[in-house]
Enzyme design. Sequence first.
Site, PDB file in Angstrom:
ATOM      1  N   ARG A  52       0.649  -1.383  -0.064  1.00 34.74           N
ATOM      2  CA  ARG A  52       0.220  -0.242   0.074  1.00 34.74           C
ATOM      3  C   ARG A  52       0.919   1.198   0.088  1.00 34.74           C
ATOM      4  O   ARG A  52       1.945   1.091   0.145  1.00 34.74           O
ATOM      5  CB  ARG A  52      -1.326  -0.403   1.508  1.00 34.74           C
ATOM      6  CG  ARG A  52      -0.430  -0.612   2.224  1.00 34.74           C
ATOM      7  CD  ARG A  52       0.978  -0.001   3.445  1.00 34.74           C
ATOM      8  NE  ARG A  52       0.076   1.768   3.241  1.00 34.74           N
ATOM      9  CZ  ARG A  52       1.574   2.095   3.144  1.00 34.74           C
ATOM     10  NH1 ARG A  52       2.501   2.209   3.301  1.00 34.74           N
ATOM     11  NH2 ARG A  52       0.676   3.654   3.882  1.00 34.74           N
ATOM     12  N   GLY A  53       0.498   1.899  -0.378  1.00 33.40           N
ATOM     13  CA  GLY A  53       1.173   3.248   0.041  1.00 33.40           C
ATOM     14  C   GLY A  53       0.959   3.841  -1.503  1.00 33.40           C
ATOM     15  O   GLY A  53       1.426   2.872  -2.218  1.00 33.40           O
ATOM     16  N   ALA A  54       0.918   5.064  -1.867  1.00 29.22           N
ATOM     17  CA  ALA A  54       0.365   5.601  -3.622  1.00 29.22           C
ATOM     18  C   ALA A  54       1.596   4.781  -4.306  1.00 29.22           C
ATOM     19  O   ALA A  54       1.945   4.484  -5.336  1.00 29.22           O
ATOM     20  CB  ALA A  54       0.081   6.898  -3.546  1.00 29.22           C
ATOM     21  N   ARG A  90      -7.464  -0.226  -7.354  1.00 24.71           N
ATOM     22  CA  ARG A  90      -7.754   0.733  -6.182  1.00 24.71           C
ATOM     23  C   ARG A  90      -7.525   2.412  -6.808  1.00 24.71           C
ATOM     24  O   ARG A  90      -7.073   2.279  -7.894  1.00 24.71           O
ATOM     25  CB  ARG A  90      -6.565   0.988  -5.078  1.00 24.71           C
ATOM     26  CG  ARG A  90      -6.554  -0.274  -4.090  1.00 24.71           C
ATOM     27  CD  ARG A  90      -5.247   0.448  -2.764  1.00 24.71           C
ATOM     28  NE  ARG A  90      -5.981   0.975  -1.714  1.00 24.71           N
ATOM     29  CZ  ARG A  90      -5.304   1.501  -0.681  1.00 24.71           C
ATOM     30  NH1 ARG A  90      -3.799   1.339  -0.495  1.00 24.71           N
ATOM     31  NH2 ARG A  90      -5.864   2.150   0.158  1.00 24.71           N
ATOM     32  N   GLN A 200      -1.825   2.932   9.614  1.00 21.75           N
ATOM     33  CA  GLN A 200      -0.752   2.500   8.809  1.00 21.75           C
ATOM     34  C   GLN A 200       0.694   3.783  10.290  1.00 21.75           C
ATOM     35  O   GLN A 200       1.229   3.409   9.872  1.00 21.75           O
ATOM     36  CB  GLN A 200      -0.810   3.608   7.819  1.00 21.75           C
ATOM     37  CG  GLN A 200      -1.703   2.355   6.793  1.00 21.75           C
ATOM     38  CD  GLN A 200      -3.191   2.906   6.278  1.00 21.75           C
ATOM     39  OE1 GLN A 200      -3.665   3.167   7.582  1.00 21.75           O
ATOM     40  NE2 GLN A 200      -3.681   3.006   5.630  1.00 21.75           N
ATOM     41  N   ASP A 241      -2.094  11.094  -2.412  1.00 25.89           N
ATOM     42  CA  ASP A 241      -2.571   9.726  -2.735  1.00 25.89           C
ATOM     43  C   ASP A 241      -2.044  10.565  -4.753  1.00 25.89           C
ATOM     44  O   ASP A 241      -2.798   9.355  -5.895  1.00 25.89           O
ATOM     45  CB  ASP A 241      -3.068   8.662  -2.339  1.00 25.89           C
ATOM     46  CG  ASP A 241      -3.094   8.134  -1.567  1.00 25.89           C
ATOM     47  OD1 ASP A 241      -2.845   9.166  -0.513  1.00 25.89           O
ATOM     48  OD2 ASP A 241      -2.542   7.131  -2.148  1.00 25.89           O
ATOM     49  N   ASN A 251      -5.419  12.912   0.828  1.00 27.19           N
ATOM     50  CA  ASN A 251      -4.517  11.853   1.031  1.00 27.19           C
ATOM     51  C   ASN A 251      -5.116  11.156   2.405  1.00 27.19           C
ATOM     52  O   ASN A 251      -6.535  11.414   2.837  1.00 27.19           O
ATOM     53  CB  ASN A 251      -2.863  12.533   2.277  1.00 27.19           C
ATOM     54  CG  ASN A 251      -2.052  12.095   2.671  1.00 27.19           C
ATOM     55  OD1 ASN A 251      -1.204  11.152   1.967  1.00 27.19           O
ATOM     56  ND2 ASN A 251      -1.993  12.455   3.786  1.00 27.19           N
TER      57      ASN A 251
HETATM   58  O1  MRU Z   1      -4.504   3.566   2.098  1.00 29.12           O
HETATM   59  P1  MRU Z   1      -3.444   3.511   2.147  1.00 29.12           P
HETATM   60  O2  MRU Z   1      -2.255   2.575   2.781  1.00 29.12           O
HETATM   61  O3  MRU Z   1      -2.601   2.697   0.964  1.00 29.12           O
HETATM   62  O4  MRU Z   1      -2.745   5.193   2.520  1.00 29.12           O
HETATM   63  C1  MRU Z   1      -1.260   5.487   2.272  1.00 29.12           C
HETATM   64  C2  MRU Z   1      -1.724   7.206   2.656  1.00 29.12           C
HETATM   65  O5  MRU Z   1      -2.471   7.846   2.377  1.00 29.12           O
HETATM   66  C3  MRU Z   1      -0.441   7.175   2.547  1.00 29.12           C
HETATM   67  O6  MRU Z   1      -0.404   8.947   2.682  1.00 29.12           O
HETATM   68  C4  MRU Z   1      -0.004   8.094   0.955  1.00 29.12           C
HETATM   69  O7  MRU Z   1       0.161   7.436   0.086  1.00 29.12           O
HETATM   70  C5  MRU Z   1       0.918   9.235   1.011  1.00 29.12           C
HETATM   71  S1  MRU Z   1       2.571   7.714   0.553  1.00 29.12           S
HETATM   72  C6  MRU Z   1       2.654   7.892  -1.235  1.00 29.12           C
END
Ligand code: MRU
Length: 359
Positions: A52-54, A90, A200, A241, A251
């Site tokens: 996960r994480g963009a 996603r 997270q 994101d 975000n």
């Molecule tokens: O749902 P997630 O864990 O994928 O969400 C992640 C976030 O919102 C991060 O803050 C976001 O991706 C920024 S870091 C690339």
Amino acid sequence: MQGKYKALWLSDDMFDECLEVIDQRQLPFEYDTKYLSTTDEVVEAIKNMTVRGAGVIGSVAAFGIYIAAIEVYGDYEALKEKAALIRESRPTAVNLMWAVDKMISLLKSSDNVVEDARKFAIELNDKEALESQKIAEFGCDIIEDILKKKNKTRINILTHCNAGWLAVIDEGTALAPIYEAKRRGIDVHVWVDETRPRNQGASLTAWELAQDGIAHTIIADNTGGHLMQIGEVDMVIVGADRVSANGDVANKIGTYLKALAAHDNGIPFYVAIPASTFDFEINDGVKDIPIELRSEDEVKYIRGVDADGVIREVRITPENSSAINYGFDVTPARLITGLITNKGVCEADFDKIREKFRG
Ligand code: MRU
């Protein structure tokens, strides 16, 4: 870097080369990895948040195209169908769509789709890793400026969710300046929002910072405003994101409330992003960025480790109450002090963004 990054790497442990990723669902309780060797496994890993994480979603998607190319023996038309499945896994992080579209467009005129998919995925990811290093440097310059202006030696930074190397290769975005601060010998302390419902912050950001020996304190999501009022927050840095052409930032849910509190208390609120997080097709982020709606079970159940060391999931709500689970919110550009990018700090403003990123 050649296909080896901290959160994911090309692995030849299986019959064919495949992608190995840290299973982020198990942290901080267990360190485990998963092999992704089919398109279905890539799609499922993104959906169920093994990764996960963009940024990392985009990185996995790029290598996912390579895996899909192996699966379809390099047939470009068949690859496009597999790519569509990865692209839809996603909805909010635009890095996912960006990586898939870029790979498919680069491969259009390829004579050797499998070999080129591997090469392009590595190139794309090496570039992302370099951007993350740049974000670290530009962001840390801001930290140094703030300390100088306030005549302080220790900086207190608040962050939300996880935007470290588990989220963006290979230093993260919001955490990249913090890692750089440590390298420069700055005394840095991080307020880590727990980030309900999936935690997270408490699980991943705290784990990452602990690995690096960086001082941090986990706080309940609603604590930030109070800490700002009593002077315990010098700046906020978050990741994103998706950032629309006018500088609105999607975000993790709860980011907007932190931005409001920071604005009310005159605290700088920065968003750290690589270029792949811009979406120039959307002009009004608050209105048009798609927001992921996830299962209500993520709100109703919580996961942790019991006194015997057994990982358990428990319900924390009445059985029949319903819940709603928006994954993200959008912070309007007017609340953002600046975007920390690989090209330096940019105002969250339509013309300034266009000037810097669209030349
Ligand atoms: O749902 P997630 O864990 O994928 O969400 C992640 C976030 O919102 C991060 O803050 C976001 O991706 C920024 S870091 C690339």
